[in-house]
Every structure is written in structure tokens, then in C-alpha cells.
Design a protein around this motif. Structure first.
Motif, short mmCIF file in Angstrom:
data_model
loop_
_atom_site.label_atom_id
_atom_site.label_comp_id
_atom_site.label_asym_id
_atom_site.label_seq_id
_atom_site.Cartn_x
_atom_site.Cartn_y
_atom_site.Cartn_z
N GLU A 1 0.81 -1.22 0.00
CA GLU A 1 0.00 0.00 0.00
C GLU A 1 0.84 1.27 0.00
O GLU A 1 0.41 2.31 -0.48
CB GLU A 1 -0.92 0.04 1.23
N LEU A 2 2.06 1.18 0.56
CA LEU A 2 2.89 2.37 0.68
C LEU A 2 4.35 1.99 0.62
O LEU A 2 4.79 1.01 1.22
CB LEU A 2 2.61 3.08 2.02
N TYR A 3 5.12 2.78 -0.13
CA TYR A 3 6.58 2.67 -0.14
C TYR A 3 7.12 4.09 -0.10
O TYR A 3 6.87 4.89 -1.00
CB TYR A 3 7.08 1.94 -1.39
N GLN A 4 7.86 4.40 0.96
CA GLN A 4 8.29 5.79 1.16
C GLN A 4 9.73 5.82 1.65
O GLN A 4 10.12 5.02 2.51
CB GLN A 4 7.36 6.46 2.19
N VAL A 5 10.52 6.73 1.11
CA VAL A 5 11.94 6.84 1.46
C VAL A 5 12.26 8.27 1.87
O VAL A 5 11.79 9.23 1.24
CB VAL A 5 12.85 6.46 0.27
N HIS A 6 13.03 8.42 2.96
CA HIS A 6 13.59 9.73 3.26
C HIS A 6 14.95 9.55 3.94
O HIS A 6 15.26 8.47 4.47
CB HIS A 6 12.66 10.57 4.13
N ALA A 7 15.77 10.58 3.90
CA ALA A 7 17.10 10.54 4.48
C ALA A 7 17.04 10.87 5.96
O ALA A 7 16.36 11.80 6.38
CB ALA A 7 18.03 11.53 3.77
N VAL A 8 17.75 10.07 6.78
CA VAL A 8 17.78 10.30 8.22
C VAL A 8 18.52 11.58 8.55
O VAL A 8 18.12 12.36 9.41
CB VAL A 8 18.42 9.10 8.95
N THR A 9 19.66 11.80 7.87
CA THR A 9 20.45 13.01 8.08
C THR A 9 20.83 13.58 6.73
O THR A 9 20.42 13.08 5.69
CB THR A 9 21.72 12.69 8.90
N GLU A 10 21.63 14.64 6.75
CA GLU A 10 22.04 15.28 5.51
C GLU A 10 23.25 14.56 4.89
O GLU A 10 23.92 13.77 5.54
CB GLU A 10 22.39 16.74 5.77
N GLY A 11 23.52 14.86 3.63
CA GLY A 11 24.71 14.33 2.98
C GLY A 11 24.42 13.12 2.11
O GLY A 11 23.42 12.41 2.29
N THR A 12 25.31 12.88 1.17
CA THR A 12 25.13 11.75 0.25
C THR A 12 25.36 10.42 0.94
O THR A 12 24.98 9.37 0.40
CB THR A 12 26.08 11.87 -0.94
N ASP A 13 26.00 10.43 2.12
CA ASP A 13 26.21 9.18 2.85
C ASP A 13 25.17 8.97 3.94
O ASP A 13 25.32 8.13 4.82
CB ASP A 13 27.61 9.13 3.47
N ALA A 14 24.08 9.73 3.88
CA ALA A 14 23.04 9.63 4.90
C ALA A 14 22.37 8.27 4.86
O ALA A 14 22.26 7.63 3.81
CB ALA A 14 21.99 10.72 4.69
N GLN A 15 21.91 7.82 6.02
CA GLN A 15 21.11 6.61 6.06
C GLN A 15 19.75 6.88 5.42
O GLN A 15 19.16 7.94 5.61
CB GLN A 15 20.88 6.15 7.50
N ALA A 16 19.27 5.93 4.68
CA ALA A 16 17.91 6.00 4.15
C ALA A 16 16.97 5.33 5.14
O ALA A 16 17.28 4.26 5.68
CB ALA A 16 17.82 5.30 2.80
N GLU A 17 15.85 5.97 5.43
CA GLU A 17 14.82 5.37 6.27
C GLU A 17 13.62 5.10 5.38
O GLU A 17 13.07 6.03 4.77
CB GLU A 17 14.44 6.28 7.43
N VAL A 18 13.22 3.86 5.30
CA VAL A 18 12.16 3.43 4.39
C VAL A 18 10.96 2.95 5.19
O VAL A 18 11.11 2.23 6.18
CB VAL A 18 12.64 2.30 3.45
N SER A 19 9.76 3.35 4.76
CA SER A 19 8.52 2.87 5.35
C SER A 19 7.76 2.06 4.30
O SER A 19 7.63 2.50 3.16
CB SER A 19 7.64 4.04 5.82
N VAL A 20 7.29 0.90 4.70
CA VAL A 20 6.50 0.02 3.82
C VAL A 20 5.23 -0.36 4.56
O VAL A 20 5.28 -0.79 5.72
CB VAL A 20 7.29 -1.25 3.45
N ARG A 21 4.09 -0.20 3.89
CA ARG A 21 2.82 -0.64 4.47
C ARG A 21 2.23 -1.75 3.62
O ARG A 21 2.06 -1.60 2.41
CB ARG A 21 1.83 0.53 4.58
N LEU A 22 1.93 -2.87 4.28
CA LEU A 22 1.31 -4.03 3.63
C LEU A 22 -0.09 -4.24 4.19
O LEU A 22 -0.33 -3.97 5.37
CB LEU A 22 2.14 -5.29 3.86
N SER A 23 -0.98 -4.74 3.36
CA SER A 23 -2.33 -5.07 3.83
C SER A 23 -2.66 -6.50 3.46
O SER A 23 -2.29 -6.99 2.39
CB SER A 23 -3.37 -4.13 3.21
#
Length: 521
Positions: A455-477
């Protein structure tokens, strides 16, 4: 703390947290037993007066969670929600039986639209049920709360009759909720004044507010109700709840603390634990907190505007009406790196509000070292994401062992994934997809066949910079139930796999069957 031990009837506001009941009813926010216990123990340590632990009649799992929390909580009252049916009330009583301070919270709709279409009862029958249900609950416990569902759309004369009947039958707390988020602060203030003045025995009960945020006024309405004489506020961490959510606990508490001139009341909340509570609930529910969320959002104490930064350097009160420390936010953002040792890392975790077992600490420290080798700067947010991810996957049935992805302009994109299922030996599968993320998810489906829909796939960076961790949210139904998983890693595809598996594990933990083709190998 009970009402009788409050500082005074005039200025002590009881905090009734319903994160584990109303908050969990938010689609996709269902928590495991372990997660509920962690949240409940944190709420208790934070000073919450009443913890509504669940709806015992709803399921065996809900009953077990309420019963377990009732035994573990040391200071707070533990409440179980019940409709007016005798079996509901008896089930709630059994669930909270071992609590040091048990409460049964029973409710029935009182508005014309609810009585006509939902209950299909006339007002006199509803009034009879108010008396019989409260009486039955009172026969089980001394502390009974009665709620007039859809109270703000209830006719005043009938509302007063119901409140009077509930108190006469033994209710010690009267809740008049804004169930659909319809009212305004002026209306809610006047409603409580009216009921308290017109009901003859109103002084024998504590009045409570419970506001939903459909029009964005849940916190304002709650505070208006307190000004109108209510001395209990029902709220949730991060404001989670059905539809647009509930009044946010952290906003209620900090408004009272920060604006004592406008709200001359007190609560028993240790505000320095608010940020940690927000993170624990966000992790347990996999509901990320919006960056600009009041009090606990990532940007709540961030200043980017040049004018604001200049003012802050001259005096913090130019743009901050409360200190970061007052809600548990540390000022230092960059202190850790690959040369940091165990003691420094343990101190940082304590500073961020984490208490880990020895095994959890060692695992988190190794993950931190691995991250520090890959990332030039390790921020507090990186550590929080790392530890939260580690805690979230501790009891997972399906765990990621490795992932290799072939991507680029010359397709097809392929993912080779190795998983460990139910503690067995790792199994591997390769899958193609329309892009690297699709290939990754297809590999999971090949190893763990299921019917869940993305239902949902969303990505955002935890901190700044090209080496930032990606935080991903996934919603399943699946089967009418939605769950959300989160993953964090400098590699977006690894984070994506973690998030998908996190959601899938939640479905499995809630009874979904596992028909993995490799599970028995």
C-alpha cells in the motif's frame, strides 16, 4: 496516581493515556505483546496516571495484553475498555483483576444520530443501560469510568440525565468525548461548565476530556475542557489514533508546563521522557513522526533561517519557548565516530534514552561500528535509527541475511537475497523486477509466498549528505489489516528490504500463515 492523591482538585490534571487502545486502532498501528509492554512500562515510568491498556473483549490477544500490563505496571491505574454488554464488562474486569489500581471504562452512544442509526435504541433504553452497565462494572471494581460516546453532539438535557444516572450508579469518572472531532474550544468549555452546573451530583466525579483531531483542534479543545472544569485528559503519544488521531499527550503536557499563566494546572509527567516515549511508540507502530510535529518532531528545536540562527546565538529565548532538554532532546548532534569505544557508545545510548540488555548492547555496538566504517559522520539520528531497527527485528521470524542487487540502465534488474526463516538455515533466491526495489520485493515473495498487497513505499534521508542513512517505510495489507514496517541503512535497497520484512513479520505475528517454499529446508 489516583485522584485522591492529587495536589488539589483545582490544579491537578490527571493524564489518561490511550495509546495502547485508541492509538492502536489507527489502521496499521497494531503492536505486538512485547511492544505493548514496553510502551506501558515507559508510560508508567514517565508518570502517566491512567493507562488504558486495551479492549479485552476484542480478542484473546487484547485480553492477554491488558492482563499482562495490569500485572506489570507499578504506579498507574490500568483501565480496560468495555461496551455496556455484560460479557464486555466481565471480560474487562477479569483482564484488570491483578492491577494494583484497576479501572473499568464503559461507554455507550448518547447522540441522536448514534442512538437512531448505530444503537437503534430510544433515549430511555439508553438511559437504563447507562445505569445497569455502570452498576455491573462497579460490582467488580471501585474505579469506574463512564463515557458518553459522541457527547459533543448529544442534546444537553439528555446528556445531563445520563451523567447524573452514571454518577448515581457509581461512576467515579465521567468522560464527555468529542468522538468525531466536531466541537470548538468555546463550545467544549461551555459544555463542561453546563454539565457540572446542572447535574446535582457532579461534584462526586472527576470529569474527563477525550478529543479527536478531525478539524485539527484536539489539543485546543482538550485544554478548553480543562478550563471548563475537567481534570482528566485522555490523549496518546504522538497523537496517534483513529482517523486524524487524538490529542497528543506531549502537546497537552508541555502547553500546561510552558503556559502556566494561561493554564494554571499541574501534571505528574516527567517531561524529559517525552522524546523517548515518542520514539518508542513510533518504532512500535512503524508510524514516523512528522518533522514539524510540535514538541517531539525532528525540527521542533531546529533553526535554519539566518534571522532565527542569529537570534538563537544571541539568546535562545528569541526563538525557543522551552528548552530542548525539558523534553529530553540533547543539544549535541555529532560526537560519535569509528574511534568511539563501548563506554562512549553506552553513555550516548543512555543520553538518548535507551536501556539495552547486554546482548542487545553488543549487537547495537557492532552495528554502530559497521555504520561508522561506511559513513563519515554518525549523528544522534543515525544511532537512533540503528538501535530502533535492531530492537524492532529482535523477535522477527524472517530475517535478512544478505542482499545483492544488479541495477542500471541495462536491465533487467535482479536481486539475490538470502533470508533466515524461523531460525532455520539461510535460504537464497534470485528474482527480476521492474527496477531494483521491485526485484528486491519479488525475491522476498519468492522466498516467503504471501498475498499481502503493498500500500505504501516511502523513502527519506535520516540526516544530511550523500552518505546519509535512508529510512524506508513500507505498508502491507492482508485480510483487511494494514501494518507498517520501517528500515534504516545507508543502502536504500537494504533499508527497503528491512522495511518490507518488518511489515511482513508483523503480519505473521498477528496470525498470518507462513507458507515459505524454503521454510522446511
Amino acid at each position: 496516581m489516583s485522584a485522591s492523591s492529587s495536589i488539589s482538585d483545582n490544579d491537578r490534571v490527571l493524564i489518561f493515556d490511550t495509546t495502547l487502545r485508541d492509538g492502536e486502532q489507527c489502521p496499521g498501528a497494531t503492536m505486538t505483546l512485547e511492544e505493548k509492554i514496553e510502551v506501558a512500562e515507559l508510560l508508567d515510568a514517565m508518570g502517566v496516571d491512567i493507562i488504558e491498556a486495551g479492549f479485552p473483549i476484542a480478542s484473546n490477544g487484547d485480553f492477554e495484553a491488558v492482563a499482562e500490563i495490569a500485572q506489570r505496571v507499578k504506579n498507574a491505574t490500568v483501565a480496560g475498555l468495555a461496551r455496556t454488554a455484560p460479557q464486555d464488562i466481565d471480560r474487562a474486569a477479569e483482564a484488570v483483576r491483578l492491577a494494583a489500581r484497576p479501572r473499568i471504562h464503559t461507554f455507550i452512544s448518547t447522540s441522536p444520530v448514534h442512538m437512531k442509526y448505530k444503537l437503534q435504541m430510544d433515549p430511555e433504553r439508553v438511559l437504563e443501560i447507562v445505569t445497569s452497565s455502570v452498576t455491573r462494572a462497579r460490582n467488580h471494581v471501585e474505579d469506574v469510568e463512564w463515557s458518553a460516546e459522541d457527547g459533543t453532539r448529544t442534546e444537553h438535557d439528555f446528556l445531563c440525565r445520563c451523567v447524573e444516572a452514571a454518577i448515581k450508579a457509581g461512576a467515579t469518572t465521567i468522560n464527555i468525548p468529542d468522538t468525531v472531532g466536531y466541537t470548538t474550544p468555546d463550545e467544549y468549555f461551555a459544555l463542561f461548565q453546563m454539565v457540572r452546573e446542572r447535574v446535582p451530583n457532579s461534584d462526586r466525579a472527576i470529569f474527563s476530556v477525550h478529543c479527536h483531531n478531525d478539524l485539527g483542534m484536539a489539543v485546543a479543545n482538550s485544554l478548553a475542557g480543562v478550563r471548563g472544569g475537567a481534570r482528566q485528559v485522555e490523549c496518546t503519544i504522538n497523537g496517534i489514533g483513529e482517523r486524524a488521531g487524538n490529542a497528543a499527550l506531549e502537546e497537552i503536557v508541555m502547553a500546561i508546563r510552558t503556559r502556566a499563566d494561561a493554564f494554571p494546572y499541574t501534571t505528574g509527567i516527567n517531561t524529559t521522557m517525552l522524546t523517548r516515549a515518542s520514539k518508542v511508540v513510533a518504532n512500535a507502530t512503524s508510524f514516523p513522526v512528522q518533522y514539524n510535529k510540535a514538541i517531539v518532531g525532528r525540527n521542533a528545536f531546529a533553526h535554519e533561517s539566518g534571522i532565527h540562527q542569529d537570534g538563537m546565538l544571541k539568546h535562545t529565548q528569541t526563538y525557543e519557548i522551552m528548552t530542548p532538554e525539558s523534553v529530553g532532546v540533547t543539544k549535541t548532534a555529532l560526537v560519535m565516530g569509528k574511534h568511539s569505544g563501548r563506554n562512549a557508545f553506552r553513555h550516548k545510548l543512555e543520553e538518548l534514552g535507551y536501556k539495552l540488555s547486554d546482548n542487545q548492547f553488543l549487537d547495537a555496538f557492532q552495528r554502530f561500528k559497521d555504520l561508522a566504517d561506511r559513513k563519515k559522520h554518525v549523528y544522534d539520528e543515525d544511532i537512533e535509527a540503528l538501535v530502533d531497527q535492531n530492537l524492532a527485528t529482535a523477535h522477527d521470524r524472517v530475517k535478512l541475511v544478505s542482499l545483492t542487487v544488479v541495477a542500471g540502465t541495462r536491465g533487467p534488474q535482479r536481486a539475490t537475497m538470502k533470508l533466515q526463516i524461523d531460525g532455520g538455515r539461510p535460504v537464497t533466491e534470485e528474482a527480476e523486477g521492474n527496477g531494483p526495489v521491485d526485484a528486491t520485493f519479488n525475491a522476498i515473495k519468492a522466498l516467503v509466498p504471501h498475498e499481502a498487497e503493498l500500500e505504501l513505499y516511502q523513502v527519506h534521508a535520516v540526516t544530511e549528505g550523500t552518505d546519509a542513512q535512508a529510512e524506508v517505510s513500507v505498508r502491507l495489507s492482508s485480510g483487511g489489516r494494514s501494518v507498517t514496517g520501517r528500515g534504516a541503512d545507508p543502502d536504500t535497497l537494504v533499508a527497503s528490504a528491512q522495511a518490507y520484512l518488518g511489515a511482513l513479520n508483523k503480519l505473521l505475528a498477528r496470525g498470518a500463515s507462513l507458507h515459505a517454499q524454503h521454510a522446511a529446508e
